[in-house]
Write an enzyme that holds these catalytic residues in place. Structure first.
Site, PDB file in Angstrom:
ATOM      1  N   GLU A  83      15.549  -8.771  43.786  1.00 51.20           N
ATOM      2  CA  GLU A  83      14.215  -8.256  43.482  1.00 51.20           C
ATOM      3  C   GLU A  83      13.342  -8.368  44.729  1.00 51.20           C
ATOM      4  O   GLU A  83      12.129  -8.391  44.650  1.00 51.20           O
ATOM      5  CB  GLU A  83      13.586  -8.931  42.260  1.00 51.20           C
ATOM      6  CG  GLU A  83      13.642 -10.424  42.222  1.00 51.20           C
ATOM      7  CD  GLU A  83      13.212 -10.978  40.879  1.00 51.20           C
ATOM      8  OE1 GLU A  83      12.078 -10.713  40.454  1.00 51.20           O
ATOM      9  OE2 GLU A  83      14.008 -11.702  40.253  1.00 51.20           O
ATOM     10  N   CYS A 120      15.305 -11.378  37.554  1.00 52.53           N
ATOM     11  CA  CYS A 120      16.332 -12.387  37.835  1.00 52.53           C
ATOM     12  C   CYS A 120      17.624 -12.198  37.033  1.00 52.53           C
ATOM     13  O   CYS A 120      18.611 -12.882  37.293  1.00 52.53           O
ATOM     14  CB  CYS A 120      15.778 -13.781  37.573  1.00 52.53           C
ATOM     15  SG  CYS A 120      14.190 -14.067  38.336  1.00 52.53           S
ATOM     16  N   HIS A 244      18.903 -19.667  33.505  1.00 56.68           N
ATOM     17  CA  HIS A 244      18.080 -19.235  34.646  1.00 56.68           C
ATOM     18  C   HIS A 244      17.044 -20.334  34.882  1.00 56.68           C
ATOM     19  O   HIS A 244      16.379 -20.776  33.946  1.00 56.68           O
ATOM     20  CB  HIS A 244      17.394 -17.898  34.337  1.00 56.68           C
ATOM     21  CG  HIS A 244      16.322 -17.573  35.326  1.00 56.68           C
ATOM     22  ND1 HIS A 244      16.577 -17.475  36.672  1.00 56.68           N
ATOM     23  CD2 HIS A 244      14.989 -17.378  35.183  1.00 56.68           C
ATOM     24  CE1 HIS A 244      15.445 -17.207  37.317  1.00 56.68           C
ATOM     25  NE2 HIS A 244      14.467 -17.146  36.430  1.00 56.68           N
TER      26      HIS A 244
HETATM   27  N1  CAA Z   1       2.449 -35.745  36.696  1.00 63.98           N
HETATM   28  C1  CAA Z   1       3.425 -35.275  35.865  1.00 63.98           C
HETATM   29  N2  CAA Z   1       3.416 -34.004  35.354  1.00 63.98           N
HETATM   30  C2  CAA Z   1       2.393 -33.180  35.712  1.00 63.98           C
HETATM   31  C3  CAA Z   1       1.349 -33.607  36.562  1.00 63.98           C
HETATM   32  C4  CAA Z   1       1.400 -34.947  37.063  1.00 63.98           C
HETATM   33  N3  CAA Z   1       0.460 -35.428  37.873  1.00 63.98           N
HETATM   34  N4  CAA Z   1       0.500 -32.580  36.711  1.00 63.98           N
HETATM   35  C5  CAA Z   1       0.967 -31.536  35.980  1.00 63.98           C
HETATM   36  N5  CAA Z   1       2.110 -31.906  35.373  1.00 63.98           N
HETATM   37  C6  CAA Z   1       2.977 -31.102  34.518  1.00 63.98           C
HETATM   38  C7  CAA Z   1       2.214 -30.257  33.509  1.00 63.98           C
HETATM   39  O1  CAA Z   1       1.941 -30.991  32.327  1.00 63.98           O
HETATM   40  C8  CAA Z   1       3.202 -29.128  33.276  1.00 63.98           C
HETATM   41  O2  CAA Z   1       4.245 -29.554  32.433  1.00 63.98           O
HETATM   42  P1  CAA Z   1       4.399 -28.961  30.943  1.00 63.98           P
HETATM   43  O3  CAA Z   1       4.446 -27.469  31.071  1.00 63.98           O
HETATM   44  O4  CAA Z   1       5.679 -29.523  30.459  1.00 63.98           O
HETATM   45  O5  CAA Z   1       3.181 -29.414  30.221  1.00 63.98           O
HETATM   46  C9  CAA Z   1       3.831 -28.915  34.654  1.00 63.98           C
HETATM   47  O6  CAA Z   1       3.600 -30.123  35.370  1.00 63.98           O
HETATM   48  C10 CAA Z   1       3.235 -27.776  35.450  1.00 63.98           C
HETATM   49  O7  CAA Z   1       1.835 -27.971  35.511  1.00 63.98           O
HETATM   50  P2  CAA Z   1       0.856 -26.753  35.248  1.00 63.98           P
HETATM   51  O8  CAA Z   1       1.284 -25.996  34.027  1.00 63.98           O
HETATM   52  O9  CAA Z   1      -0.533 -27.230  35.319  1.00 63.98           O
HETATM   53  O10 CAA Z   1       1.201 -25.890  36.535  1.00 63.98           O
HETATM   54  P3  CAA Z   1       0.602 -24.549  37.011  1.00 63.98           P
HETATM   55  O11 CAA Z   1      -0.231 -23.895  35.983  1.00 63.98           O
HETATM   56  O12 CAA Z   1      -0.023 -24.763  38.341  1.00 63.98           O
HETATM   57  O13 CAA Z   1       1.909 -23.672  37.246  1.00 63.98           O
HETATM   58  C11 CAA Z   1       3.485 -22.142  36.352  1.00 63.98           C
HETATM   59  C12 CAA Z   1       2.988 -23.577  36.352  1.00 63.98           C
HETATM   60  C13 CAA Z   1       2.439 -21.253  35.656  1.00 63.98           C
HETATM   61  C14 CAA Z   1       4.804 -22.043  35.636  1.00 63.98           C
HETATM   62  C15 CAA Z   1       3.620 -21.667  37.821  1.00 63.98           C
HETATM   63  O14 CAA Z   1       4.499 -22.486  38.530  1.00 63.98           O
HETATM   64  C16 CAA Z   1       4.066 -20.232  37.960  1.00 63.98           C
HETATM   65  O15 CAA Z   1       3.287 -19.292  37.827  1.00 63.98           O
HETATM   66  N6  CAA Z   1       5.353 -20.032  38.305  1.00 63.98           N
HETATM   67  C17 CAA Z   1       5.911 -18.705  38.534  1.00 63.98           C
HETATM   68  C18 CAA Z   1       6.302 -18.027  37.256  1.00 63.98           C
HETATM   69  C19 CAA Z   1       7.509 -18.680  36.618  1.00 63.98           C
HETATM   70  O16 CAA Z   1       8.342 -19.274  37.276  1.00 63.98           O
HETATM   71  N7  CAA Z   1       7.619 -18.515  35.305  1.00 63.98           N
HETATM   72  C20 CAA Z   1       8.770 -19.020  34.588  1.00 63.98           C
HETATM   73  C21 CAA Z   1       9.239 -18.085  33.500  1.00 63.98           C
HETATM   74  S1  CAA Z   1       9.439 -16.452  34.177  1.00 63.98           S
HETATM   75  C22 CAA Z   1      10.963 -16.520  34.973  1.00 63.98           C
HETATM   76  O17 CAA Z   1      11.750 -17.395  34.756  1.00 63.98           O
HETATM   77  C23 CAA Z   1      11.268 -15.421  35.947  1.00 63.98           C
HETATM   78  C24 CAA Z   1      11.167 -15.950  37.324  1.00 63.98           C
HETATM   79  O18 CAA Z   1      12.129 -16.441  37.865  1.00 63.98           O
HETATM   80  C25 CAA Z   1       9.889 -15.840  38.015  1.00 63.98           C
END
Ligand code: CAA
Length: 445
Positions: A83, A120, A244
């Protein structure tokens, strides 16, 4: 029926590393545990300035061909899943074939080449295409080379930035495979979703929170669809379940959901009843929201049980070892997860021949696919041949300032010039652009 599946696998990581806890988190003024515990990631792999989807794919393919003693005549198709493509017409497989033709006698003129796109999940679809081509008897005794290759980079400041990665996985799909035999049964969960996309841009537009929900919904659908053809699944029916893995925290969620689904109306649900009660049934709730709340509560309890933890540590955690160190590789990610599990099994002396894997692939946009695999007798020798750990330990550890410079250099923009961080040796490298704006490559001894 002749067994068809993956005969060999090679993995090539980008040669740079961004340490999330030591380098990324401090620069972002965030708690390192958000990355190491929350997302479950230690580091991301990055491509050096002379690396891209072609070099990583060609380098993985060359190592695979050398190790298996293959020549171009042995390969009947080359399918690349990515991709991160840089051309809307000429497929990456032609570039990779061109690279390989520079170092082997003979050519791939007889080989069917293509490029698959569905985020993916595309590499799994390419493995499928190869499987079907062999099953249809059209392969004339030749094998297929399937290459998953991506530079999975997000815009600076995007929440996805923590989950980046870059690398390639080359797989040889053939009859009587040494690594895994692929099942005919498969299940799909597919819907038109707007969660993650790259409308003619190199860095994606992402609705991160929604993408997590869509991943889980489609994966669940795929599992249910798989069960309609393969029969009910049981968590103890599989040695490993590679998913994945955009980041290990995502798989933690998927595994819990899968375990709950698979244990419904089973001995495991009965065994756990005294400790956490029975699973909520929809008919017992007035509306969907109340039912979902009850499910969430049950899952919170379920994940704390010894039964679940033991299963997770045995069946899921070993699939995440590599991912933790390299981040998301998009199309390659589920194939890295399978390799990670098999490598762990080899290292711990686990007997796997004849054992089954359940493989859950996913692509945004969105589609999940599930199929089973049976581990073949030659798996140990194949997986022990991987030099992935050595590659990981040789990566150049970027400072945050260096990371910033190399990140945007991979936006396929010509004008950015940047010194390389590592010295290429015995590999294909990107050298620049030709007269028709094509990318050019050479093999460096
Ligand atoms: N100590 C321990 N854990 C902590 C923490 C700390 N100090 N701070 C945060 N966390 C935890 C949160 O609780 C959360 O865990 P849970 O979901 O289990 O509650 C985790 O860390 C992540 O924290 P946030 O949700 O606050 O993180 P974020 O909002 O900044 O980002 C995300 C998370 C939205 C997934 C981001 O990484 C993102 O946009 N990623 C890209 C998209 C992606 O990968 N999506 C996955 C499904 S799509 C897919 O699989 C296709 C692909 O390959 C892209």
């Amino acid at each position: 029926m002749t067994a068809v599946g993956i005969d060999a696998i090679e993995i090539r990581t980008g040669k740079l590393k961004l340490d999330l806890a030591e380098t990324f988190a401090p620069a972002k003024e965030e708690d390192p545990k958000k990355y190491t515990k929350g997302l479950g990631l230690e580091a991301s792999s990055f491509p050096d300035t002379y690396e891209d989807i072609v070099t990583m794919g060609a380098n993985a393919a060359k190592r695979l061909m050398d190790r298996k003693g293959l020549v171009p005549d042995d390969i009947g198709r080359i399918d690349v899943a990515t991709e991160s493509a840089f051309d809307n017409s000429k497929p990456v497989s032609t570039y990779i074939a061109g690279c390989l033709e520079d170092v082997y006698d003979g050519d791939f003129h007889h080989a069917n080449k293509g490029e698959r796109k569905f985020a993916c999940v595309a590499a799994t679809q390419s493995v499928d295409d190869a499987y079907n081509w062999i099953r249809a008897g059209r392969n004339r005794g030749r094998a297929a080379l399937v290459i998953a290759t991506d530079t999975a980079l997000y815009a600076r400041g995007d929440p996805g930035e923590a989950t980046q990665g870059a690398g390639a996985v080359a797989m040889l799909v053939d009859e009587e495979p040494s690594l895994v035999e692929i099942s005919t049964e498969q299940g799909y969960g597919s819907a038109d979703e707007t969660d993650f996309l790259k409308p003619n841009q190199q860095f994606p537009s992402v609705d991160g929170k929604r993408s997590v929900k869509v991943y889980l919904a489609r994966m669940r659908e795929a599992l249910e669809d798989f069960e309609t053809v393969a029969g009910r699944t049981h968590p103890d029916g599989f040695a490993y379940i590679p998913f994945h893995t955009p980041f290990p925290g995502m798989v933690r969620k998927a595994a819990l959901l899968g375990f709950r689904h698979m244990t419904r109306n089973t001995d495991i649900e009965d065994d756990l009843e005294g400790e956490i009660g029975r699973q909520p049934r929809q008919d017992d709730y007035e509306d969907w929201d109340a039912y979902e709340d009850a499910i969430r509560e049950y899952m919170d309890l379920l994940k704390e049980t010894d039964r679940y933890e033991t299963w997770y540590n045995r069946t899921i955690d070993p699939t995440l070892t590599f991912s933790r160190k390299v981040g998301n590789w998009y199309t390659g990610s589920v194939h890295v997860a399978r390799a990670s599990a098999l490598k762990t099994a080899a290292e711990t002396g686990r007997a796997l021949s004849g054992e089954r894997l359940l493989v859950g692939s996913y692509g945004s946009g969105a589609q999940a696919e599930m199929h089973a695999e049976t581990v073949a007798d030659g798996w140990r020798e194949e997986i022990e041949a991987l030099d992935f750990k050595e590659q990981l330990s040789r990566r150049y550890d970027l400072s945050f300032e260096e990371y910033g410079r190399v990140h945007d250099a991979h936006n396929h923009e010509k004008e950015r010039e940047l010194e390389e961080f590592t010295v290429p040796s015995g590999e294909f490298v990107f050298t620049g652009w030709g007269r028709m704006n094509e990318r050019t490559y050479e093999y460096v001894e």
